[in-house]
Design a protein around this motif. Structure first.
Motif, PDB file in Angstrom:
ATOM      1  N   TYR A 252       0.817  -1.217   0.000  1.00  0.00           N
ATOM      2  CA  TYR A 252       0.000   0.000   0.000  1.00  0.00           C
ATOM      3  C   TYR A 252       0.850   1.266   0.000  1.00  0.00           C
ATOM      4  O   TYR A 252       0.381   2.328  -0.405  1.00  0.00           O
ATOM      5  CB  TYR A 252      -0.916   0.018   1.228  1.00  0.00           C
ATOM      6  CG  TYR A 252      -2.051  -0.966   1.186  1.00  0.00           C
ATOM      7  CD1 TYR A 252      -3.185  -0.706   0.433  1.00  0.00           C
ATOM      8  CD2 TYR A 252      -1.994  -2.152   1.895  1.00  0.00           C
ATOM      9  CE1 TYR A 252      -4.237  -1.604   0.399  1.00  0.00           C
ATOM     10  CE2 TYR A 252      -3.038  -3.062   1.868  1.00  0.00           C
ATOM     11  CZ  TYR A 252      -4.158  -2.777   1.117  1.00  0.00           C
ATOM     12  OH  TYR A 252      -5.175  -3.678   1.080  1.00  0.00           O
ATOM     13  N   LEU A 253       2.069   1.171   0.496  1.00  0.00           N
ATOM     14  CA  LEU A 253       2.920   2.359   0.544  1.00  0.00           C
ATOM     15  C   LEU A 253       3.481   2.733  -0.830  1.00  0.00           C
ATOM     16  O   LEU A 253       3.823   3.897  -1.065  1.00  0.00           O
ATOM     17  CB  LEU A 253       4.098   2.125   1.505  1.00  0.00           C
ATOM     18  CG  LEU A 253       3.792   2.172   2.994  1.00  0.00           C
ATOM     19  CD1 LEU A 253       5.061   1.903   3.798  1.00  0.00           C
ATOM     20  CD2 LEU A 253       3.198   3.515   3.390  1.00  0.00           C
ATOM     21  N   GLN A 254       3.563   1.764  -1.729  1.00  0.00           N
ATOM     22  CA  GLN A 254       4.166   2.040  -3.032  1.00  0.00           C
ATOM     23  C   GLN A 254       3.428   3.133  -3.809  1.00  0.00           C
ATOM     24  O   GLN A 254       4.058   4.078  -4.281  1.00  0.00           O
ATOM     25  CB  GLN A 254       4.258   0.758  -3.857  1.00  0.00           C
ATOM     26  CG  GLN A 254       5.218  -0.258  -3.273  1.00  0.00           C
ATOM     27  CD  GLN A 254       5.324  -1.509  -4.121  1.00  0.00           C
ATOM     28  OE1 GLN A 254       5.147  -1.481  -5.337  1.00  0.00           O
ATOM     29  NE2 GLN A 254       5.607  -2.628  -3.479  1.00  0.00           N
ATOM     30  N   PRO A 255       2.079   3.041  -3.962  1.00  0.00           N
ATOM     31  CA  PRO A 255       1.401   4.136  -4.687  1.00  0.00           C
ATOM     32  C   PRO A 255       1.437   5.458  -3.942  1.00  0.00           C
ATOM     33  O   PRO A 255       1.336   6.513  -4.569  1.00  0.00           O
ATOM     34  CB  PRO A 255      -0.037   3.616  -4.846  1.00  0.00           C
ATOM     35  CG  PRO A 255      -0.196   2.575  -3.812  1.00  0.00           C
ATOM     36  CD  PRO A 255       1.159   1.940  -3.656  1.00  0.00           C
ATOM     37  N   VAL A 256       1.577   5.420  -2.610  1.00  0.00           N
ATOM     38  CA  VAL A 256       1.693   6.671  -1.852  1.00  0.00           C
ATOM     39  C   VAL A 256       2.974   7.386  -2.258  1.00  0.00           C
ATOM     40  O   VAL A 256       2.970   8.579  -2.604  1.00  0.00           O
ATOM     41  CB  VAL A 256       1.678   6.397  -0.333  1.00  0.00           C
ATOM     42  CG1 VAL A 256       1.953   7.696   0.435  1.00  0.00           C
ATOM     43  CG2 VAL A 256       0.349   5.797   0.087  1.00  0.00           C
ATOM     44  N   PHE A 257       4.099   6.651  -2.228  1.00  0.00           N
ATOM     45  CA  PHE A 257       5.375   7.247  -2.626  1.00  0.00           C
ATOM     46  C   PHE A 257       5.365   7.635  -4.105  1.00  0.00           C
ATOM     47  O   PHE A 257       5.844   8.709  -4.485  1.00  0.00           O
ATOM     48  CB  PHE A 257       6.520   6.265  -2.352  1.00  0.00           C
ATOM     49  CG  PHE A 257       6.828   6.070  -0.895  1.00  0.00           C
ATOM     50  CD1 PHE A 257       6.999   7.167  -0.058  1.00  0.00           C
ATOM     51  CD2 PHE A 257       6.960   4.799  -0.360  1.00  0.00           C
ATOM     52  CE1 PHE A 257       7.289   6.996   1.299  1.00  0.00           C
ATOM     53  CE2 PHE A 257       7.251   4.618   0.990  1.00  0.00           C
ATOM     54  CZ  PHE A 257       7.415   5.711   1.811  1.00  0.00           C
ATOM     55  N   ALA A 258       4.828   6.746  -4.954  1.00  0.00           N
ATOM     56  CA  ALA A 258       4.807   7.018  -6.396  1.00  0.00           C
ATOM     57  C   ALA A 258       3.962   8.251  -6.712  1.00  0.00           C
ATOM     58  O   ALA A 258       4.333   9.071  -7.567  1.00  0.00           O
ATOM     59  CB  ALA A 258       4.267   5.805  -7.153  1.00  0.00           C
ATOM     60  N   SER A 259       2.821   8.386  -6.025  1.00  0.00           N
ATOM     61  CA  SER A 259       1.948   9.537  -6.273  1.00  0.00           C
ATOM     62  C   SER A 259       2.602  10.835  -5.798  1.00  0.00           C
ATOM     63  O   SER A 259       2.526  11.863  -6.491  1.00  0.00           O
ATOM     64  CB  SER A 259       0.605   9.338  -5.559  1.00  0.00           C
ATOM     65  OG  SER A 259      -0.069   8.201  -6.062  1.00  0.00           O
ATOM     66  N   LEU A 260       3.223  10.806  -4.621  1.00  0.00           N
ATOM     67  CA  LEU A 260       3.900  12.003  -4.113  1.00  0.00           C
ATOM     68  C   LEU A 260       4.989  12.464  -5.081  1.00  0.00           C
ATOM     69  O   LEU A 260       5.106  13.650  -5.390  1.00  0.00           O
ATOM     70  CB  LEU A 260       4.500  11.718  -2.731  1.00  0.00           C
ATOM     71  CG  LEU A 260       3.523  11.612  -1.567  1.00  0.00           C
ATOM     72  CD1 LEU A 260       4.246  11.162  -0.303  1.00  0.00           C
ATOM     73  CD2 LEU A 260       2.821  12.941  -1.328  1.00  0.00           C
ATOM     74  N   ILE A 261       5.780  11.514  -5.579  1.00  0.00           N
ATOM     75  CA  ILE A 261       6.859  11.854  -6.506  1.00  0.00           C
ATOM     76  C   ILE A 261       6.307  12.293  -7.852  1.00  0.00           C
ATOM     77  O   ILE A 261       6.756  13.281  -8.449  1.00  0.00           O
ATOM     78  CB  ILE A 261       7.805  10.653  -6.677  1.00  0.00           C
ATOM     79  CG1 ILE A 261       8.523  10.362  -5.355  1.00  0.00           C
ATOM     80  CG2 ILE A 261       8.835  10.915  -7.779  1.00  0.00           C
ATOM     81  CD1 ILE A 261       9.284   9.063  -5.339  1.00  0.00           C
ATOM     82  N   GLY A 262       5.294  11.570  -8.347  1.00  0.00           N
ATOM     83  CA  GLY A 262       4.719  11.886  -9.653  1.00  0.00           C
ATOM     84  C   GLY A 262       4.056  13.250  -9.694  1.00  0.00           C
ATOM     85  O   GLY A 262       4.239  14.019 -10.645  1.00  0.00           O
TER      86      GLY A 262
END
Length: 293
Positions: A252-262
């Motif tokens: 679940y943390l992966q899309p959180v980090f990916a969205s913040l960076i994206g």
């Protein structure tokens, strides 16, 4: 009460950060500088070479007569088809969409395990699959975002990538009960590299290496060594110390980090439909993997 090893959970957050950053790193290099399949030749070839060097420490023999076809299947689905769909899909869609859709993997693993390994399929898991796919559909079939960085074709390829990776995890499960992970992964990458060669070899010509700046070089090596090698080894280390369900929760943390960076660095858009779809995906995965205490 069992003592919580903080180092293990920090390691899992670190792995999620590596995987979440991977989406933006890939997009910085492909398709502007390197075509997706050409990049794969470098990623699988160089990472595979490192796995063979590390795997030399493990002298475990493989029973090819019994397990050869399963190892070949893991190589095709876990390295070949999986990475082809991921790199091509991510080159034509946003890192936000890609990372959210990939969280469907635990659901797909459960369904494929029921089909291929005859594991029991509970109604809650089926309902979770329906909810998760509904969320993914909202993300995939929404109108093109303002940043024009997402596409239906790319999102569908990411979904097919998740299905291929889920198939690999199910096929690999019996092998992991017999062999050390690093004994297997060096063969997966060798056969996967052979499978990928016809797709990526012709795309190696004309790569403008002189146009790479510092960030793009860092992204190139980060995907090859950071995500493919360091994240994998760290993940194995953590999986031996905490339960598989706890490891799975960190997806679940992966899309959180990916969205913040994206959103912050890649000018991507996080709109209401994407948030709604992501919420349904997360709920679906939670329902599918939840177990009675």
């Amino acid at each position: 009460m069992q003592k919580v090893d903080l180092k293990v959970h920090i390691a899992m957050v670190f792995v999620a950060l590596l995987y979440g950053t991977n989406y933006a790193a890939v997009k910085l290099v492909t398709p502007a500088l390197i075509s997706p399949f050409g990049f794969l030749i470098f990623r699988v070839g160089l990472a595979g070479l490192l796995f063979w060097l590390i795997g030399a420490l493990f002298k475990q023999k493989i029973d090819w007569r019994v397990d050869g076809y399963r190892i070949l299947g893991c190589s095709i689905f876990g390295v070949g088809i999986n990475m082809l769909f991921f790199f091509k899909g991510l080159s034509i869609t946003s890192s936000v969409h890609g990372s959210i859709i990939m969280t469907l993997t635990p659901i797909l693993v459960g369904i494929l395990a029921a089909i291929l390994l005859k594991e029991k399929l509970y109604r809650k898991k089926v309902f979770g699959l329906i909810v998760g796919l509904l969320g993914a559909s909202i993300i995939i079939f929404q109108k093109t975002t303002v940043s024009n960085q997402s596409s239906i074709e790319g999102d569908i390829l990411i979904l097919l990538n998740a299905m291929s990776y889920g198939t690999y995890l199910v096929l690999a499960k019996p092998l992991l009960q017999k062999y050390a992970p690093l004994t297997l992964v060096k063969w997966f990458f060798l056969f996967g590299f052979i499978f990928l060669l016809p797709f990526g070899f012709s795309e190696l010509d004309g790569i403008p290496w002189h146009e790479f700046n510092g960030i793009e070089w860092a992204s190139f090596f980060f995907v090859i060594f950071g995500v493919t090698v360091i994240a994998y080894i760290t993940n194995i280390w953590a999986m031996k110390r905490i339960s598989p369900s706890t490891v799975g929760a960190y997806i679940y943390l992966q899309p959180v980090f990916a969205s913040l960076i994206g959103v912050t660095f890649m000018d991507e858009v996080l709109n209401f439909q994407t948030i709604l779809g992501a919420s349904l995906v997360f709920i679906g995965v939670a329902l599918a993997v939840a177990r009675k205490s």
